[in-house]
Design an enzyme around this catalytic site. Structure first.
Site, PDB file in Angstrom:
ATOM      1  N   LYS A   1       0.834  -1.203   0.000  1.00  0.00           N
ATOM      2  CA  LYS A   1       0.000   0.000   0.000  1.00  0.00           C
ATOM      3  C   LYS A   1       0.869   1.252   0.000  1.00  0.00           C
ATOM      4  CE  LYS A   1      -3.680   0.387   2.828  1.00  0.00           C
ATOM      5  NZ  LYS A   1      -4.953   0.981   2.377  1.00  0.00           N
TER       6      LYS A   1
ATOM      7  N   SER B   1      14.827 -40.050  -8.793  1.00  0.00           N
ATOM      8  CA  SER B   1      13.563 -39.345  -8.664  1.00  0.00           C
ATOM      9  C   SER B   1      13.390 -39.030  -7.179  1.00  0.00           C
ATOM     10  CB  SER B   1      12.424 -40.230  -9.168  1.00  0.00           C
ATOM     11  OG  SER B   1      11.207 -39.553  -9.018  1.00  0.00           O
TER      12      SER B   1
ATOM     13  N   GLY C   1      -7.972  -7.161   4.683  1.00  0.00           N
ATOM     14  CA  GLY C   1      -8.808  -7.286   5.874  1.00  0.00           C
ATOM     15  C   GLY C   1      -8.151  -8.031   7.008  1.00  0.00           C
TER      16      GLY C   1
ATOM     17  N   HIS D   1      -2.728 -40.368   2.992  1.00  0.00           N
ATOM     18  CA  HIS D   1      -3.179 -41.272   1.935  1.00  0.00           C
ATOM     19  C   HIS D   1      -4.393 -40.707   1.209  1.00  0.00           C
ATOM     20  CE1 HIS D   1      -5.557 -44.720   0.402  1.00  0.00           C
ATOM     21  NE2 HIS D   1      -4.369 -45.132  -0.002  1.00  0.00           N
TER      22      HIS D   1
ATOM     23  N   GLY E   1      11.788 -38.471  -3.949  1.00  0.00           N
ATOM     24  CA  GLY E   1      10.519 -38.752  -3.281  1.00  0.00           C
ATOM     25  C   GLY E   1      10.450 -37.845  -2.071  1.00  0.00           C
ATOM     26  N   THR E   2      10.017 -36.623  -2.314  1.00  0.00           N
ATOM     27  CA  THR E   2      10.133 -35.625  -1.247  1.00  0.00           C
ATOM     28  C   THR E   2       9.122 -35.836  -0.125  1.00  0.00           C
ATOM     29  OG1 THR E   2       8.901 -34.173  -2.713  1.00  0.00           O
ATOM     30  CG2 THR E   2      11.265 -33.850  -2.598  1.00  0.00           C
ATOM     31  N   ASN E   3       8.095 -36.654  -0.342  1.00  0.00           N
ATOM     32  CA  ASN E   3       7.182 -36.930   0.779  1.00  0.00           C
ATOM     33  C   ASN E   3       7.949 -37.629   1.899  1.00  0.00           C
ATOM     34  OD1 ASN E   3       5.264 -36.039  -0.954  1.00  0.00           O
ATOM     35  ND2 ASN E   3       4.135 -37.952  -1.102  1.00  0.00           N
ATOM     36  N   ASP E   4       8.515 -38.780   1.570  1.00  0.00           N
ATOM     37  CA  ASP E   4       9.233 -39.519   2.598  1.00  0.00           C
ATOM     38  C   ASP E   4      10.501 -38.786   3.001  1.00  0.00           C
ATOM     39  OD1 ASP E   4       7.269 -41.347   2.539  1.00  0.00           O
ATOM     40  OD2 ASP E   4       8.504 -43.065   2.023  1.00  0.00           O
TER      41      ASP E   4
ATOM     42  N   MET F   1      -5.442  -7.132   8.697  1.00  0.00           N
ATOM     43  CA  MET F   1      -4.863  -6.318   9.745  1.00  0.00           C
ATOM     44  C   MET F   1      -5.725  -5.075   9.992  1.00  0.00           C
ATOM     45  SD  MET F   1      -0.870  -6.946   9.278  1.00  0.00           S
ATOM     46  CE  MET F   1      -0.895  -6.332   7.619  1.00  0.00           C
TER      47      MET F   1
ATOM     48  N   ARG G   1      -3.683  -1.092  -6.392  1.00  0.00           N
ATOM     49  CA  ARG G   1      -2.862  -2.314  -6.359  1.00  0.00           C
ATOM     50  C   ARG G   1      -3.308  -3.208  -7.498  1.00  0.00           C
ATOM     51  NH1 ARG G   1      -5.606  -4.555  -0.818  1.00  0.00           N
ATOM     52  NH2 ARG G   1      -7.694  -4.813  -1.648  1.00  0.00           N
TER      53      ARG G   1
ATOM     54  N   ARG H   1      -2.871   3.018   8.745  1.00  0.00           N
ATOM     55  CA  ARG H   1      -3.254   1.759   8.090  1.00  0.00           C
ATOM     56  C   ARG H   1      -2.049   0.843   7.956  1.00  0.00           C
ATOM     57  NH1 ARG H   1      -6.289   5.348   4.677  1.00  0.00           N
ATOM     58  NH2 ARG H   1      -8.530   4.872   4.680  1.00  0.00           N
TER      59      ARG H   1
ATOM     60  N   CYS I   1       9.107 -36.708  -7.778  1.00  0.00           N
ATOM     61  CA  CYS I   1       7.792 -37.322  -7.911  1.00  0.00           C
ATOM     62  C   CYS I   1       7.023 -37.256  -6.598  1.00  0.00           C
ATOM     63  CB  CYS I   1       7.890 -38.763  -8.394  1.00  0.00           C
ATOM     64  SG  CYS I   1       8.702 -39.848  -7.224  1.00  0.00           S
TER      65      CYS I   1
ATOM     66  N   TYR J   1      12.777 -33.088 -15.035  1.00  0.00           N
ATOM     67  CA  TYR J   1      11.320 -33.047 -15.012  1.00  0.00           C
ATOM     68  C   TYR J   1      10.781 -32.961 -13.591  1.00  0.00           C
ATOM     69  CZ  TYR J   1      11.420 -37.953 -13.587  1.00  0.00           C
ATOM     70  OH  TYR J   1      11.646 -39.106 -12.888  1.00  0.00           O
TER      71      TYR J   1
END
Lengths: 873, 873
Positions: free
Chosen positions: A22, A763, A101, A454, A765-768, A103, A336, A92, A830, A850
């Site tokens: 702002k 590849s 909205g 899951h 496996g960023t979850n585990d 703050m 804005r 502000r 992946c 990829y």
């Protein structure tokens, strides 16, 4: 010492990080010579300093503020507390990112018992003066002193009642004065001291209150939902007041340079005569459309319209503007880049390019990839949504909207669906056994589990709406009901609606609208494909998912999880036989039955992918996940296997693990039961040979999960290569295939040079990998995360968003080491993060080949990849 | 191309890695001019090459062997296959590290149907010739061709029976010839071709067999137990035969330069007249002591005695020598540094220094730190052990020997102990609830869990014998029996004995001997303290453990696990109340009851540690570990808490976690229940103030477990600091205290620079760090490790030994980052690896300040730290 306070004339739009959005835009507009009320900005650095200083304003910052104030009084020619010529300001918030909205704002600051009288004289409008004062008292008390707003409303109502009027506007000057007296009395009563009369004190307290509001609960939640770091802080804008409520030549309004819903290129907005901004928000009076301003105040309209065009051209984007007209004079209070619907975002981006205002790169950068979700999934009808009754809120695990009847059991859900019912599957948490029920459901609601549980992962894969981890519901699966926080009970068959984009659960049926893709969408995607260098693959286990992904632009399969395939009713039995077999021979016999089905699975996938790369992961989950848990199912299986239920229960128990995520799974299965890996390899190779015989040219990529050691990978790879080469030798077929590994265990990343010697590709496996790196199981994290959020330790679920600091460092290490050992190694991701724009940017930086994500995230990934490429130019 | 074959005269003792220990020493003795039968060595590199070449001998290596052979025939003046002057050789393995009896040997190679007759004529001893031939056929067939040895023994027995004799020596030449004929017929029958007559073929096949024997099962197991890498390979020694079985002027023997049991400085050994080495091993005839050689062959004795002294002085260590006397001529067949008991090792090291042969550093390097275990724990009486019947073998989890009656339940065990019985606690696995039972037991035997399971860790802490992960036993806890692999059932109350040093379980009572510490031990420890730079601390939770550790030389407590304290019967109830409480207030009330006891715990520890540093870790395990699991216990607790058993069961269920190791534990408890951390901090600070008021100067170190993020650490630290400083302010006491963190989660290591900003110290918790880094839970690893060993993927349990490649890399990263941010950060290790010599060497390299280990490992750590310091000079 840094400079903590800037005049509008000292700033510009590029100083957004320091001055907030702002403030920077007010400065920019000032620089453009537009009519902006004068003011100054206390920087975001002052805010972070405030928190460093244990929530206090350092003396040098206070000094700087008051020095600026003195200068400001001189410039404006008005003075704080001077009844003859009082300075009145608004205070502000304004952070680096827009947080609408979230703050707090204080208007009319500078008023006190003396100044109010002066203002009445100056404006010759006593009612206006007291109305302004009472508004100020209420705002200041609420925002700064935490006296609840409702107490003031009660007082106001009392005065209205005593005078027999309904609207605030019906109260005259005397009445307003009474309101002020009552407000002040209330303040004294609650706070134990009189309402502060010193405007300088009012100012400092208000600035502190804005700083404090950066960490109020709704701001924190908003930041978490929008990935805004808590460390940014907010700036504070102090600005000379202008009044839209000084009679019929005054007014206030909001407008967009284009229609934010449709993108249509036409001024769009509304205004109220004789009102302040908060009256527009309050919605008591119905505003007029911006077109009508042309009739009411043609000159002002023309000026505003010119400014709007000027601003759009200047910012090269659709603008969202606030303005006030004080006695016929236009003031710009804000501009804005406007928020817009996904459809509007597409149209505006394409239009701006066609109008020659921006180029394609700029257009692509203007679209938030996450917005595309809304184009790809059903949404609720906006009107219906307004009236819908939310009964709980969980995590927005998979976008889209759905309604249906509640079922607590996958089999019941399937039966209901077969009867033609629309179904919402409600579970404490889902397991692979629920796949069929999830498949027939309109949406899925779970009581536990996070954004990568899951249910969430599978639902996103299916493109199906899912709200997960809705812990405020008490879900009683066995007894087939759930109870909301307010005690309402929902039984099997009751209607509910889910919004997977927001996480809200609604009572009853909320009608939905189907997703439609416009020509603009296709244009944007085509442009994205021009610029991106990352390939986009999909995580798909079924022909249906794969076909959907191809339709949405996927260029291969990055992850086919073979485990889901084993849950098909016609093969789970053979697979269970395999698991409980005591001898290799019996296991091989059971696997022999599965082989033709598995081969057919892969033929289907290869066919739909038409020669694009397909990465197939060998069986990954712990075997006990495949075994029945319920007594009747155990009995059934035991009978079929010629075992007693007790024996089978004993086998199931012996497969139990204390920490299954770190147990007997992944390639550890291939080491202990090589025959499983051999069967899967055989199915893959035979399927590839079969489709290639029909003129395709598939190069299957066989992926080994959960590698933690180079010797382990070498062993499993040798199993695969021996099996594959034997088949090829025996059949005389020619086939190129690749063998690679997941990098999903910290040690694999740390020893990636050794690992790479036997891996054609990595590849991630960023979850585990994330869970292991944090030592935090996503299935168990739910219990602690809320506390971590509320104590500001975590800003978002660490398993839901790629952690660049820790996990990212491991990925960097693995990438560097892997390339050292094998310069041409193919790298991809992946994990669920493969569809997250910020993670995609990181993968682009690392030079990955990829990213792979669920089918419905493919367009998001295409756009995000293009943005990464453009940004890194 | 490397050189793969060396003459003895081309090598020396420093070439051990290439030539193996035996070969290098034979070469060294040759160089010293000692009487060594001539020979050559095929290097360890030829062995590793053999495995690289898929278990085949590369042509160039075969060429080099045969070229060497031709040269050798010339030197010796004898020729393979020449009946007039035959070359006969022995083929023996010899790896870098001594692996006694683990690999294979072939003697008399070069004999065939023709040569045997020539040998008979040359030696004028037909019986000798045929005896040698039949021995060769049997050895070659067994070792090279895998024809079982027992088949040959059957044939020999048949001949003896047919001639009515009992001893081999009673068979005459004709009988031996018949044995040869039978052996050859047997060979033809089993293998389908005649016994190979070409000595060159015999040689190459034998060399291959020795290479192959490197990977036989017993060699693999031996290596795993002794941390010898599989990659080293073995060399092959080909050596001219000499014969101790050529009549009464011949003989063979083994001797040590000092007594290997006691260390006494006096030649010690035995010999047999008219015998070959294998006869000594077979033990059919009773050998004479080496002293008696002085009487039988005084000249040979004198020569041997001189050589022995020469070798000891040359190698500067006690030697273990093999020799053969052929017709009055002495030949040295081997020398090596002799294995010795721990007591002997101490005495020899001290004596050698006193004799001026070596200095203190050398003396310290001669002692294997792991041997010290034997000095600190009871052992079985050697004689009794020889007759003991092993019934199973598990993991040697905590050293020492014990016998007692089997109990399957900690409470039963406690009651039996109160009745005065000696008890062995047998459990599937132990949990903190079993502490009392473990405490009273002589030893602990578990069916599951590895070297770092709960049972193992606690037992080591107690200095108590433990065999863990004994999966071959079918343990039925509820039914109170176990069954061995051969089906024998052991009931509650039956006697068994455990050897925690070897992992063996024996039937019945095997008598034990108490540990005694000699003056030599004290001398060695004092020397170690002179050289080491690492401080040695201990992991101790009780005054008893701490006192023991101080007695053994500990210089502080590196890890006090407070959780064990909560299991004391008088506080577990209050703690359970705390856990199931729904409100903070109730939790605080329960904690209030625990506070005085906890404070007393710490007072006790501080007092016994007399001002040495004490690191106290805040509560770490998941809360559900503290709750009862059995129905009757649940009922009892529920009654006491005014809950129904169902409600309590529901609470317990709600605390259940899917992967508890990655769940709600560690500092996550402090975040969600700050009141626990506050109570513990209060107890620590008040205890420290109390003892300091009595004249001590304790500087407590408060340790935060399981940190994964800097913000989390900052929060918990602020809790601690606020609590501590409030107490100090209120009481006016002065106290220095430190706050640090465990580094046990990969992300903590990866972000150690951020973490270090709020940590006075890091303590590496390598148990958890290893599990997370590998993604392998030690509690679940048991199921897969055997397969991983047998497939040569892992050589040892990755959770039992510090993995320098992966986990070590994380430790290096954390050390570097931590020091970057805080150069004076104190670094230590408190995982189980803190007592492992190779891990200690690594910690020394990283420049740690201390290692912390269980009390009984303190002397080991002192010695290992000294060795690290000496080695790194």
């Amino acid at each position: 010492m840094p400079k903590y306070v800037y005049k509008f004339s000292e700033g510009n739009a590029s100083m957004r990080n320091l001055l907030g959005g702002k403030g920077a835009n007010l400065a920019e507009m000032t620089g453009l010579g537009l009519p902006v009320p004068r003011g100054f900005i206390v920087t975001t650095e002052a805010c972070t300093r405030y928190y460093e200083d244990k929530e206090s304003i350092a003396p040098e910052i206070a000094d700087e503020i008051f020095t600026m104030l003195a200068d400001f009084e001189k410039t404006v020619g008005k003075t704080f507390g001077d009844p003859k010529n009082p300075l009145l300001v608004s205070v502000r918030s304004g952070s680096r990112a827009s947080m609408p909205g979230m703050m707090d704002t204080i208007l009319n600051l500078g008023l006190n018992d003396v100044v109010v009288e002066g203002l009445a004289e100056l404006t010759e409008n006593k009612r206006f003066a007291y109305d302004s004062y009472r508004r100020f008292i209420a705002m200041f008390s609420d925002v700064v002193m935490e006296v609840p707003k409702s107490s003031f409303e009660d007082e106001l109502d009392a005065v209205k009642a005593s005078r027999g009027v309904k609207l605030d506007t019906d109260l005259d000057a005397e009445a307003m004065k009474e309101v002020v007296e009552r407000y002040k009395a209330l303040y004294l009563d609650v706070k134990g001291h009189s309402f502060p009369q010193d405007p300088r004190e009012q100012l400092i307290e208000s600035i502190i209150a804005v700083f404090r509001s950066w960490n109020n609960e709704r701001a924190i939640i908003y930041r978490r939902m929008n990935d805004i770091p808590g460390s940014w802080g907010t700036a504070v804008n102090v600005q000379e007041m202008v009044y839209g409520n000084m009679g019929d030549t005054s007014g206030t309004g909001v407008a967009f340079t284009r229609n934010p819903s449709t993108g249509e290129s036409k001024l769009y907005g509304e205004f109220l005569i004789n009102a302040q901004g908060e009256d527009v928000v309050a919605g008591i009076r119905t505003p007029q459309t911006i077109d009508q301003l042309q009739e009411v105040m043609p000159d002002v309209y023309k000026q505003f319209n010119d400014i709007a065009h000027k601003l759009e051209a200047h910012y090269r984007d659709m603008q969202d503007m606030e303005f006030t007209i004080e006695r016929g004079k236009l003031f710009m209070l804000q501009t804005r880049n406007g928020k817009r619907t996904a459809a509007a975002a597409m149209k505006i981006a394409v239009d701006l390019v066609n109008e020659g205002m921006i180029n394609k790169e700029e257009a692509l950068l203007k679209i938030d990839p996450k917005q595309l979700d809304a184009l790809l999934h059903p949404t609720f009808e906006p009107k219906a949504l307004k009236q819908a009754k939310p009964i709980a809120r969980g995590l927005p695990a998979s976008p889209g909207a759905a309604f249906g009847r509640v079922y607590f059991d996958a089999n019941e859900a399937t039966r209901a669906s077969e009867r033609g019912e629309k179904v919402i599957l409600v579970r404490l948490e889902t397991s692979p056994e629920d796949i069929q029920g999830m498949n027939v459901a309109q949406g899925i609601l779970t009581g536990r589990g996070g954004m990568t549980s899951h249910a969430a992962v599978v639902a996103r894969g299916m493109g199906k709406c899912c709200v997960s981890g809705c812990s405020e519901l008490n879900i009683q699966e066995k007894n087939k009901y759930f109870v909301t926080a307010d005690g309402t009970k929902y039984l099997e068959g009751d209607d509910i609606s889910l919004d997977g984009t927001t996480g809200y659960v609604y009572s009853g049926q909320v009608p939905t609208m189907e997703a439609t893709l416009s020509g603009d969408f296709a244009t944007i995607m085509a442009w994205a494909d021009e610029f991106r260098t990352l390939k986009i693959r999909t995580n798909a286990d079924t022909v249906r998912d794969a076909a959907k992904a191809v339709e949405l632009g996927a260029e291969g399969i990055g992850l086919c999880r073979t485990e889901h395939m084993f849950f098909e009713p016609d093969r789970i039995f053979a697979f269970r036989q395999m698991i409980v077999a005591k001898e290799e021979k019996a296991r091989r016999a059971a696997l022999e039955k599965i082989l033709p089905m598995q081969r057919q699975d892969f033929i289907g996938l290869f066919e739909v992918m038409r020669g694009m790369p397909v990465t197939i992961r060998l069986l990954d989950p712990p075997l006990h996940e495949f075994l029945p848990q319920e007594d009747n199912e155990i009995k059934e299986l035991a009978d079929a296997l010629n075992l007693s239920a007790k024996e089978l229960t004993e086998i199931i128990r012996s497969l139990h693990e204390i920490n299954p995520m770190m147990g007997h799974r992944g390639c550890r299965l291939a080491v202990t039961y090589p025959e499983i890996a051999e069967m899967q390899t055989r199915a893959i190779i035979e399927a590839a040979v079969a489709v290639n015989n029909n003129g395709m040219s598939v190069i299957p990529e066989i992926m080994i999960p959960l590698t933690c050691d180079a010797a382990e990978l070498k062993y499993v790879k040798s199993l695969i290569v021996e099996t594959a080469d034997t088949i090829l030798r025996e059949t005389g077929a020619k086939l190129t295939y690749k063998v690679g590994t997941m990098i999903e265990i910290p040690r694999a990343a740390l020893t990636a040079d050794e690992i790479a010697r036997d891996a054609d590709f990595f590849s991630f496996g960023t979850n585990d990998l994330t869970q292991m790196t944090y030592g935090l199981s996503r299935d168990d994290a739910g219990k602690i995360l809320d506390t971590y959020y509320s104590k500001k330790i975590f800003e978002s679920d660490p398993t839901a968003r790629l952690d660049l600091v820790g996990v990212g460092k491991l990925m960097q290490i693995a990438t560097d080491l892997g390339r050292q050992a094998r310069p041409d190694i193919k790298l991809g991701i992946c994990g669920e993060h493969g569809g997250d724009p910020s993670s995609i940017a990181f993968c682009h930086q690392l030079g990955f080949d990829y990213v792979s994500c669920s089918p419905f995230r493919v367009p998001i990934a295409r756009l995000a990849a293009a943005q990464s490429a453009i940004n890194s130019k």
